[in-house]
Write an enzyme that holds these catalytic residues in place. Structure first.
Site, PDB file in Angstrom:
ATOM      1  N   ILE A   1      -7.007   8.429   8.077  1.00 29.70           N
ATOM      2  CA  ILE A   1      -6.683   8.727   9.475  1.00 29.70           C
ATOM      3  C   ILE A   1      -5.176   8.915   9.581  1.00 29.70           C
ATOM      4  O   ILE A   1      -4.416   8.476   8.714  1.00 29.70           O
ATOM      5  CB  ILE A   1      -7.120   7.611  10.448  1.00 29.70           C
ATOM      6  CG1 ILE A   1      -6.400   6.293  10.121  1.00 29.70           C
ATOM      7  CG2 ILE A   1      -8.630   7.437  10.441  1.00 29.70           C
ATOM      8  CD1 ILE A   1      -6.546   5.222  11.185  1.00 29.70           C
TER       9      ILE A   1
ATOM     10  N   VAL B   1      -0.489   9.027   6.734  1.00 30.23           N
ATOM     11  CA  VAL B   1      -1.920   8.976   6.466  1.00 30.23           C
ATOM     12  C   VAL B   1      -2.317   7.592   5.948  1.00 30.23           C
ATOM     13  O   VAL B   1      -1.791   7.113   4.956  1.00 30.23           O
ATOM     14  CB  VAL B   1      -2.341  10.046   5.445  1.00 30.23           C
ATOM     15  CG1 VAL B   1      -3.854  10.049   5.277  1.00 30.23           C
ATOM     16  CG2 VAL B   1      -1.861  11.423   5.886  1.00 30.23           C
ATOM     17  N   SER B   2      -3.262   6.964   6.630  1.00 32.28           N
ATOM     18  CA  SER B   2      -3.716   5.616   6.285  1.00 32.28           C
ATOM     19  C   SER B   2      -5.152   5.643   5.785  1.00 32.28           C
ATOM     20  O   SER B   2      -5.975   6.416   6.277  1.00 32.28           O
ATOM     21  CB  SER B   2      -3.625   4.706   7.523  1.00 32.28           C
ATOM     22  OG  SER B   2      -4.270   3.470   7.292  1.00 32.28           O
ATOM     23  N   PRO B   3      -5.497   4.743   4.820  1.00 27.05           N
ATOM     24  CA  PRO B   3      -6.892   4.612   4.397  1.00 27.05           C
ATOM     25  C   PRO B   3      -7.677   3.666   5.294  1.00 27.05           C
ATOM     26  O   PRO B   3      -8.896   3.528   5.123  1.00 27.05           O
ATOM     27  CB  PRO B   3      -6.760   4.019   2.993  1.00 27.05           C
ATOM     28  CG  PRO B   3      -5.553   3.140   3.100  1.00 27.05           C
ATOM     29  CD  PRO B   3      -4.599   3.874   4.032  1.00 27.05           C
TER      30      PRO B   3
ATOM     31  N   ASP C   1      -0.297  -0.157   8.912  1.00 27.33           N
ATOM     32  CA  ASP C   1      -0.724  -0.622   7.588  1.00 27.33           C
ATOM     33  C   ASP C   1       0.030  -1.880   7.167  1.00 27.33           C
ATOM     34  O   ASP C   1      -0.452  -2.639   6.333  1.00 27.33           O
ATOM     35  CB  ASP C   1      -0.504   0.474   6.539  1.00 27.33           C
ATOM     36  CG  ASP C   1      -1.490   1.621   6.686  1.00 27.33           C
ATOM     37  OD1 ASP C   1      -2.622   1.370   7.130  1.00 27.33           O
ATOM     38  OD2 ASP C   1      -1.126   2.761   6.355  1.00 27.33           O
TER      39      ASP C   1
END
Length: 782
Positions: free
Chosen positions: A185, A285-287, A430
């Protein structure tokens, strides 16, 4: 997961011009006591091992010209200039692989030890300068490069011995693009929305979901008119997602989602192959795809500022609206499960693409086209190898328009002296920061402005600096801070490698989604001017040096974390596009580029001063001895967490605790701290099934009075995790034991200081009690 193929596909019939070699090296360093690199959380110090840290190298050789290039993917937060320099020196192949033709790129795991970046701001964010970490990472990179070189040389020699009419032992090299959804995301969506609507409309996501796969297959036992048997020699993928599935509460060294994807690919699906999962334009962008929530209340965080609560009765710097409580959640039940899920989603797509390449890319004597394939591959088997590299002094660099024409009419301005904005201190969803900083801050915080003035000796108020960085409220003018050493890089490597249709751009920064798209578009346009063929541009992020983040100008104006960490000001992306564009035109036109002046290397002074925070090996060997009437390796406790009765079944957990020694004494590179063994009735011997590089195991250590309590955890794999594919019950049922391998200070060695290795050590092994894993009973048909 959505899989989309593109481009035209063909495979060669004649002997390939391009030769490719692969290699892998263990770069695991100290696993105890050092602050991890990435989150700047002083409480996040290593206490053990989840996954080993590896480097994976790919070497390309153009048979026709002798030109070479290398790409090394490193399980590490990022790469530093000194680290690359020392790795190349250690490989002892500098006449073949140099700064000019070797890319070293970090996967961006945030669960590796700090201490390998020479600039002061990164040392303050970790454990200072730690030579043991530098040495470990350099050794891993060098080993991978040496092995890849040996691999490609063996194949060059093999080919030289063959008849020119013989076409066996020939590799096929291809690259394809797909799209991966539900693995990332955008963690700064409000900044992304500041980009022009027309530009955003060209894409269907606020993350760059492009997934690139380079695959190298070997054809064996070919006969005229028959299809060849193809096996995977190696592969590399590029996809944009942060290595933050393991969050800032984790204290086990881990390669995170990308490293895990590599390990699973190599162990379970392509034994003998090297498979790298590399980073891309992952800046925003993060997981952690479930989004950001407040830890205390469970409510969603404020989207614009990433703070809790949403109400801010006291204004922008409301002390009750704290960023520390705002963190993102991954898709799993915990961070280990989330890491596995994001790894699996990358691995599943990579497998689909690689298997498609192996199944449908075979060459025959009667056709030049592959069989119908789900993905369309660009053939690189006869590709040329071209590289360009230069060092660029960033502060004061004049920036012009995208045309490449440098005139007063096209001049946009100049880059700033490096500086960090206030939102940098807020952290991200994060890994939230501390104190009362918030993202999207464009007004200075008066309290911290005074503190920054003191730290920077008053230069933070300099009008020229503030004007250059506007609208960023400067927190730390790192480019003006040089005590005790420079705080920020000012000279950066800009590098481009072209392997036929594959273009690898290696920025020393974390580009955001749209910033990366703009760079890719610019390079595609340049190479497309005189080339009718498709060109694949991939971004290998965090390469060769580390200079924080790069946003678009529009995102910079929002001043979330990424914009505040864009250190050279609002024109930074345009500068990168300009400099990479110059390299692209040089490759296209066959012209050289100036080498530029290399960055300052002041690491020798750091080595001499041993500025490793708590020391090179914290408390190593100090008063370290087993308990009275005990010995190193003694079993202290053993337990089993079962889900169905007392028997151990797939999905259960077994732990064994031992009298242990400091794991930093020997990082066990190329070996293991632990083994999980199964009794083989037929051979009447114990057989090792899992080691510390496997995700089914974990090792943790806690200091007791005079020794370390070392605990080994074994997660008995269930059906979904069974590498054999034959069902976990059949695969794992049997008698097991756990071995722990340690190194104690020898009786003859004197107690060393905390910054030196002991002169000698004594290896020992602890052994658990035997436990039996039983098969789950078969389930009745529905």
């Amino acid at each position: 997961v959505v899989l989309v193929g593109c481009w035209c596909c063909s495979v060669r019939l004649a002997a390939a011009r391009l030769r490719v070699g692969f290699g892998k090296g263990d770069g695991t360093g100290p696993i105890r006591s050092y602050v991890m690199m990435g989150m700047a959380n002083p409480a996040q110090k290593g206490t053990g091992l989840h996954l080993r840290l590896y480097s994976r190298a790919v070497v390309f050789v153009d048979d026709a010209t002798g030109a070479r290039a290398a790409f090394v993917c490193v399980d590490g937060g990022m790469i530093g200039h000194v680290l690359k320099k020392r790795a190349l020196e250690r490989a002892n192949l500098t006449d073949l692989y140099s700064f000019d033709n070797t890319i070293v790129s970090g996967t961006h795991t945030h669960s590796g030890p700090s201490g390998f970046l020479q600039h002061e701001i990164f040392q303050l964010a970790g454990s200072g300068w730690v030579p043991a970490v530098v040495d470990a990472m350099a050794e891993g990179i060098a080993t991978a490069l040496q092995r890849a070189h040996a691999d490609v040389e063996q194949r060059l020699s093999s080919r030289a011995r063959e008849s020119s009419s013989k076409d066996d032992d020939v590799m096929t090299v291809g690259v394809a693009k797909s799209v991966l959804r539900n693995a990332s995301i955008n963690r700064s969506p409000t900044a992304y929305l500041a980009n022009p609507a027309a530009e955003r409309a060209a894409y269907d996501s606020d993350t760059d979901d492009d997934f690139f796969t380079l695959a190298v297959a070997e054809d064996e036992d070919a006969t005229a008119g028959d299809s060849t048997t193809r096996t995977l020699r190696g592969a590399a993928t590029w996809f944009a997602v942060h290595g933050t599935s393991m969050n800032n509460t984790n204290t086990l060294v881990s390669s995170d989602n990308k490293g895990l994807a590599s390990l699973l690919a190599e162990r379970d699906h392509y034994p003998g192959a090297v498979v790298a999962f590399a980073s891309a334009n992952l800046g925003d962008v993060s997981p952690n795809i479930l989004g950001a929530f407040c830890r205390d209340s469970g409510a969603p965080c404020d989207v614009a500022t990433s703070t809790c609560p949403e109400e801010r009765p006291f204004g922008d710097h409301d002390p009750t609206a704290r960023n520390e409580q705002c963190s993102a959640r991954g898709p799993g039940a915990d961070m280990f499960a989330s890491t596995r899920l994001i790894a699996d989603r990358q691995l599943d797509l990579a497998r689909a693409m690689i298997d498609d390449f192996l199944d449908h890319g075979e060459s025959t004597a009667t056709t030049t086209k592959a069989a119908a394939a789900a993905y369309e591959w660009l053939d690189l088997s006869n590709a040329t190898v071209e590289t360009r590299h230069t060092f660029v002094t960033m502060p004061g660099l004049e920036v012009f328009g995208e045309s490449g024409t440098k005139t007063n009419a096209t001049r946009l301005g100049a880059l700033c002296v490096p500086a960090m904005g206030q939102a940098f201190a807020a952290g991200t969803i994060d890994g939230p920061g501390m104190f009362d900083f918030a993202q999207a801050a464009t007004a200075p915080n008066a309290l911290w402005k005074v503190a920054a003035d003191v730290l920077a000796r008053g230069v933070v108020n300099e009008k020229k600096l503030a004007a250059c960085h506007r609208p960023k409220p400067v927190l730390l003018p790192t480019g003006l801070m040089r005590e005790p050493h420079p705080w920020a890089p000012t000279v950066l490597p800009i590098q481009l490698v072209k392997i036929g249709a594959l273009v690898i751009a290696a920025p020393p920064t974390e580009l955001t989604t749209m910033a990366g798209r703009r760079l890719k578009r610019a390079l595609e346009a340049i190479f497309g001017e005189d080339d009718e063929d498709d060109v694949v541009v991939v971004i290998a992020g965090l390469s060769n040096e580390y200079a924080d983040y790069t946003t678009t100008r529009e995102e910079y104006g929002v001043q979330r974390y990424e914009g505040a960490s864009t250190i050279y000001g609002p024109l930074q992306l345009e500068a990168y596009v300009q400099e990479f564009g110059a390299l692209a035109r040089a490759i296209r036109d066959g012209t050289p580029v100036p080498p530029g002046d290399a960055p300052e290397d002041f690491s020798a002074d750091l080595d001499a001063r041993r500025t490793g925070g708590v020391g090179l090996f914290p408390a190593l060997g100090l008063d370290e001895r087993p308990p009275r009437r005990g010995a190193f390796g003694d079993l202290l406790a053993q337990s089993t967490t079962t889900t169905n009765g007392t028997a151990v079944r797939p999905g259960d957990v077994v732990t064994a605790a031992f009298v242990g020694a400091d794991p930093n004494r020997d990082p066990k590179r190329g070996a293991t701290y632990l083994e999980v063994q199964r009794w083989d009735d037929a051979a009447q011997t114990w057989v090792t099934r899992f080691v510390d590089a496997d995700p089914e195991t974990r090792l943790s250590c806690v200091r007791e009075k005079t020794y370390y309590r070392v605990t080994v955890r074994f997660d008995v794999p269930d059906d979904d995790d069974d590498p054999s594919g034959g069902g976990a019950a059949a695969a794992v049922a049997g008698s097991y034991r756990i071995l722990y391998h340690g190194d104690a200070p020898s009786a003859s060695s004197s107690s060393p200081s905390s910054s030196e290795r002991p002169s000698s050590s004594s290896a020992f092994t602890g052994v658990s009690d035997v436990f039996v894993v039983v098969a789950d009973p078969p389930q009745p048909d529905a």
